[in-house]
Scaffold this active site. Structure first.
Site, PDB file in Angstrom:
ATOM      1  N   CYS A   2       0.943  -0.868   0.616  1.00 48.01           N
ATOM      2  CA  CYS A   2       0.054   0.395  -0.103  1.00 48.01           C
ATOM      3  C   CYS A   2       1.421   1.116  -0.068  1.00 48.01           C
ATOM      4  CB  CYS A   2      -0.987  -0.021   1.245  1.00 48.01           C
ATOM      5  SG  CYS A   2      -1.650  -1.560   1.336  1.00 48.01           S
ATOM      6  N   ARG A  27       1.801   1.466  -6.013  1.00 44.61           N
ATOM      7  CA  ARG A  27       1.658   0.837  -4.841  1.00 44.61           C
ATOM      8  C   ARG A  27       0.763  -0.210  -4.475  1.00 44.61           C
ATOM      9  NH1 ARG A  27       6.664   1.478  -2.007  1.00 44.61           N
ATOM     10  NH2 ARG A  27       6.155  -0.379  -0.789  1.00 44.61           N
ATOM     11  N   TRP A  74      -3.220  -1.625  -1.105  1.00 42.68           N
ATOM     12  CA  TRP A  74      -3.610  -3.084  -1.523  1.00 42.68           C
ATOM     13  C   TRP A  74      -4.125  -4.367  -1.094  1.00 42.68           C
ATOM     14  CZ3 TRP A  74      -1.006  -8.509  -1.135  1.00 42.68           C
ATOM     15  CH2 TRP A  74      -1.419  -8.668  -2.971  1.00 42.68           C
ATOM     16  N   ASN A 100       0.419   0.179   5.955  1.00 44.31           N
ATOM     17  CA  ASN A 100       0.807  -1.288   5.394  1.00 44.31           C
ATOM     18  C   ASN A 100       1.122  -2.664   5.822  1.00 44.31           C
ATOM     19  OD1 ASN A 100       2.329  -1.905   2.753  1.00 44.31           O
ATOM     20  ND2 ASN A 100       3.450  -0.448   2.552  1.00 44.31           N
ATOM     21  N   GLY A 101       1.335  -2.939   5.813  1.00 42.75           N
ATOM     22  CA  GLY A 101       1.834  -4.281   6.387  1.00 42.75           C
ATOM     23  C   GLY A 101       0.792  -5.511   6.943  1.00 42.75           C
ATOM     24  N   GLU A 489       9.997 -14.799 -19.066  1.00 39.58           N
ATOM     25  CA  GLU A 489       9.948 -13.975 -18.929  1.00 39.58           C
ATOM     26  C   GLU A 489       8.494 -12.813 -19.369  1.00 39.58           C
ATOM     27  OE1 GLU A 489       9.751 -11.442 -15.813  1.00 39.58           O
ATOM     28  OE2 GLU A 489      10.031  -9.420 -17.225  1.00 39.58           O
ATOM     29  N   LYS A 493       5.210 -11.734 -18.343  1.00 30.74           N
ATOM     30  CA  LYS A 493       4.525 -10.434 -19.094  1.00 30.74           C
ATOM     31  C   LYS A 493       3.499 -10.535 -19.522  1.00 30.74           C
ATOM     32  CE  LYS A 493       6.766  -8.217 -17.407  1.00 30.74           C
ATOM     33  NZ  LYS A 493       7.911  -7.752 -16.222  1.00 30.74           N
ATOM     34  N   GLU A 496       0.413 -10.680 -16.669  1.00 25.60           N
ATOM     35  CA  GLU A 496       0.878  -9.721 -15.995  1.00 25.60           C
ATOM     36  C   GLU A 496      -1.118  -8.859 -16.505  1.00 25.60           C
ATOM     37  OE1 GLU A 496       3.909  -8.791 -13.422  1.00 25.60           O
ATOM     38  OE2 GLU A 496       4.811  -8.482 -15.336  1.00 25.60           O
ATOM     39  N   HIS A 512       7.258 -32.794 -23.512  1.00 25.43           N
ATOM     40  CA  HIS A 512       7.425 -33.745 -22.459  1.00 25.43           C
ATOM     41  C   HIS A 512       5.892 -33.174 -21.769  1.00 25.43           C
ATOM     42  CE1 HIS A 512      11.263 -35.771 -23.053  1.00 25.43           C
ATOM     43  NE2 HIS A 512      11.476 -34.655 -22.982  1.00 25.43           N
ATOM     44  N   LYS A 611       2.659  -2.770  -7.394  1.00 28.21           N
ATOM     45  CA  LYS A 611       4.194  -2.892  -7.241  1.00 28.21           C
ATOM     46  C   LYS A 611       4.745  -2.471  -5.635  1.00 28.21           C
ATOM     47  CE  LYS A 611       7.485  -1.140 -10.488  1.00 28.21           C
ATOM     48  NZ  LYS A 611       8.060  -2.464 -11.397  1.00 28.21           N
TER      49      LYS A 611
HETATM   50  O1  M6R Z   1      10.771  -5.260  -6.219  1.00 27.94           O
HETATM   51  P1  M6R Z   1      11.309  -6.440  -7.052  1.00 27.94           P
HETATM   52  O2  M6R Z   1      12.146  -6.805  -8.418  1.00 27.94           O
HETATM   53  O3  M6R Z   1      11.868  -7.101  -5.854  1.00 27.94           O
HETATM   54  O4  M6R Z   1       9.348  -7.614  -7.504  1.00 27.94           O
HETATM   55  C1  M6R Z   1      10.449  -8.454  -7.641  1.00 27.94           C
HETATM   56  C2  M6R Z   1       8.385  -9.137  -8.285  1.00 27.94           C
HETATM   57  O5  M6R Z   1       7.742  -8.491  -7.129  1.00 27.94           O
HETATM   58  C3  M6R Z   1       8.229  -8.174  -9.580  1.00 27.94           C
HETATM   59  O6  M6R Z   1       9.689  -8.645 -11.064  1.00 27.94           O
HETATM   60  C4  M6R Z   1       7.054  -8.228 -10.178  1.00 27.94           C
HETATM   61  O7  M6R Z   1       7.285  -9.564 -10.874  1.00 27.94           O
HETATM   62  C5  M6R Z   1       6.879  -7.583 -11.814  1.00 27.94           C
HETATM   63  N1  M6R Z   1       5.625  -7.327 -11.501  1.00 27.94           N
HETATM   64  C6  M6R Z   1       6.617  -8.256 -12.796  1.00 27.94           C
HETATM   65  O8  M6R Z   1       6.327  -7.428 -13.852  1.00 27.94           O
END
Ligand code: M6R
Length: 616
Positions: A2, A27, A74, A100-101, A489, A493, A496, A512, A611
């Site tokens: 958050c 966030r 969040w 936050n937490g 990746e 991408k 998400e 497999h 994020k």
């Molecule tokens: O801030 P960080 O690099 O530790 O974050 C790790 C993941 O939470 C972050 O890479 C997440 O998977 C992203 N949404 C990917 O796009």
């Protein structure tokens, strides 16, 4: 997870906090709220959905007042409702708090407080702590010797199991703001006649560049013109003020439509910044300032363990290939969240490296602490100066990629690969990598920003490919060796930001199991870089075609691809092995980005995500 913004000063708290919340929205963005105090009482406003909804709901007088706390949420405990949105105010109306937490023992707290007559309006864990502060405040003697508000916060925090970053105000103390942290980031912004609290520097750089990073178990007591820090157990702490040297425009959109687009197009620069000053041509190697390990110590390392989450974990897999190949040091990669609770036997000469863009990811931070507790040397590759991971590791390398605001990581990923390549070069040159091979690598890395610039010119072409595939609900990403992490990746991408079900596999693994998914409704994206196993990738493409699957192929220029084998082809420049993962990442980012736009998705704020994941 958050976002928190608190303000005390002479200006309009509501306006300043609203501005901060907009900068922090990445966030968490399911609801938001603020409480402003004008000295006579609290004005509270909350709204579900984006911060813009809060902005629309706010009325002019609510933006005034010189003290306030605000939050963008969040959800962890409780649905997305106005009642669950923060701030929470104690049932006696005296204390208001944003959090936050996770308060793990909230159920016991609630039970205890309910017996004392406190009531609850939300389903959140946070409201329990808010009422606990009110309970201690009401019990605290008001004899003028101690500040009963501050005492109540400290006493309450001693009863918390879990994590918190909080900002708290008390209706009896309209000129005081209190913050505290344990496991969730909180920083203090030191202004002129005003002070701020925030979960992230982004929220306050429009007001001040002077910040103090609060450590775990610390409590800050702020007034307009001064502040003091103590621990939860009342020991005083000396504050260290840091200057944030960001250009504030870096966190603004400028000419771009959204942050993801901006950050994809910033990569020539972010990559350049990651390399700046980090080459020694005389020794054909890389140089780093903050490793805090000398060459002899690094030569003693006989194993490296990388820990990270999400995209950063994919960067670790690239680092594994590069370091094993160029430095010949065995590398392991673990999900931070798994490593933390696993009793993995590690060799005593293991170096543990955490990769994290935000430097605040709680799983990675927890794993780093566990490695340190066991006595291992730790390093961090990190993009956020002053973050918990940067401060707690024994040494590290900053990415210098600039703030990444889009929830889907793009420029941070390629920058993490760039730093890993530099590290592979450095460690390699401390071992068997020859001067000549070092020269080749330095040359290759230096040309990457230009090559990425060129690749970005294919944006329109990739957008038109994306339009063809945006209707599908499933997709496979396939790549071998160094391209496997890029396949992972690519799948992450796409899923998400566009909510398409996507999986990444080593291309040969397809036979497999995943091959069962191939049909005309499930396209495959092949990452087929040139090299000794390129022909094997071609064979895997044939297998897909034979099952009526569509093939989008991302390959290096000069590769011989039989006519009719691929439906769409994207070419990246032929290049040195070490830079292939960076170049191959650009098309997968653009492809996912355009597919998501075509499906009408909000690329910067994908559903359910945030994020910087600061809860376990
Ligand atoms: O801030 P960080 O690099 O530790 O974050 C790790 C993941 O939470 C972050 O890479 C997440 O998977 C992203 N949404 C990917 O796009």
């Amino acid at each position: 997870m958050c976002g928190i913004v608190g303000y005390i000063g002479r200006n309009r708290a509501g306006s300043i906090m609203l501005d901060g919340l907009k900068r922090l929205e990445y966030r968490g963005y399911d609801s938001s709220g603020m409480v402003v105090s004008d000295g006579k009482g609290f004005e509270q406003i909350k709204s579900t959905g984006r911060v813009v909804n809060l902005e629309e709901a706010l009325e002019e007088p609510q933006l005034g007042g010189n003290l306030g706390i605000s939050h963008t949420r969040w959800a962890t405990h409780g649905d997305v409702t106005e009642a669950n949105a923060h701030p929470h105010t104690s049932s006696d109306g005296k204390i208001s708090m944003v959090h936050n937490g996770v308060i793990e023992n909230h159920a016991n707290m609630k039970k205890f407080l309910a017996e004392k007559g406190y009531t609850f309006r939300s389903e959140t864990d946070s409201e329990a702590l808010c009422n606990l502060i009110a309970y201690h405040y009401n019990k605290e003697p008001k004899d003028g010797e101690k500040n009963p508000f501050l005492e109540a916060v400290r006493k309450s925090l001693r009863h918390v199991n879990g994590t918190y970053g909080i900002a708290v105000i008390c209706s009896d103390f309209p000129k005081e703001l209190i913050g505290a942290r344990k496991g969730s980031p909180l920083i203090i912004g030191i202004g002129n006649g005003e002070n701020l609290l925030a979960s992230d520097v982004n929220a306050i750089t429009h007001c001040t560049q002077n910040v103090v990073y609060l450590d775990d178990n610390e409590v800050v007591h702020l007034k307009n013109d001064d502040f003091s820090i103590t621990t939860v157990s009342s020991k005083s702490v000396e504050a260290v003020i840091h200057k944030v040297d960001w250009d504030t425009s870096e966190a603004e959109l400028g000419e771009f439509d959204n942050f993801m687009q901006k950050e994809i197009f910033e990569q020539p620069n972010s990559l350049k910044n990651g390399m700046r000053g980090r080459f020694s041509d005389d020794d054909s190697t890389a140089v780093f300032g903050g490793l805090n390990l000398n060459a002899q110590e690094l030569r003693q390392i006989d194993r490296i363990l990388f820990i990270a989450c999400g995209t950063a974990w994919h960067a670790c897999l690239v680092a594994e290939h590069l370091i094993e190949r160029f430095a010949r040091i065995p590398v392991e990669v673990e999900y931070a969240s798994e490593f933390r609770y696993r009793d993995a036997p590690l060799d005593k000469n293991t170096l543990v490296i955490a990769i994290s863009q935000s430097g605040e990811t709680i799983d990675t931070l927890g794993a780093l602490r566990e490695a340190k507790r066991k006595g291992y040397r730790t390093l961090a590759i990190n993009n956020s100066v002053g973050s918990a991971i940067a401060r707690e590791s024994d040494g590290g390398i900053y990415q210098h990629a600039g703030p990444e605001i889009g929830v889907a990581s793009t420029k941070a990923f390629t920058s993490q690969i760039m730093i890993s390549a530099l590290l592979a070069l450095y460690l390699g040159r401390l071992r068997d990598l020859s001067y000549g091979d070092g020269v080749e690598i330095v040359k290759a890395l230096r040309t990457v920003p230009e090559q990425v610039e060129e690749l970005l010119k294919q944006n329109d072409k990739i957008a038109s490919i994306a339009r063809k595939y945006a209707k599908y609900e499933d997709c496979l990403f396939l790549g071998r060796q160094l391209m496997f992490p890029i396949a992972l990746e690519g799948a992450l991408k796409l899923k998400e930001i566009s909510y398409i079900h996507a999986e990444g596999y080593p291309a040969a693994e397809m036979k497999h199991g995943p091959i069962a998914l191939i049909s005309e409704d499930c396209p495959s994206v092949f990452l087929a870089a040139s090299g000794e196993i390129f022909s094997k990738s071609l064979a895997n493409m044939q297998e897909v075609k034979a099952r009526k699957g569509k093939v989008i192929c991302i390959a290096t220029k000069g590769c011989d691809i039989p006519d009719g084998l691929v439906d769409d082809l994207i070419l990246v420049p032929e290049c040195h092995e070490i830079v292939k993962p960076i170049l191959m990442s650009i098309p997968i980012q653009l492809l996912s980005y355009h597919v998501a736009l075509e499906r009408g998705c909000d690329v910067d704020k994908p559903r359910n995500l945030a994020k910087s994941v600061t809860v376990e």
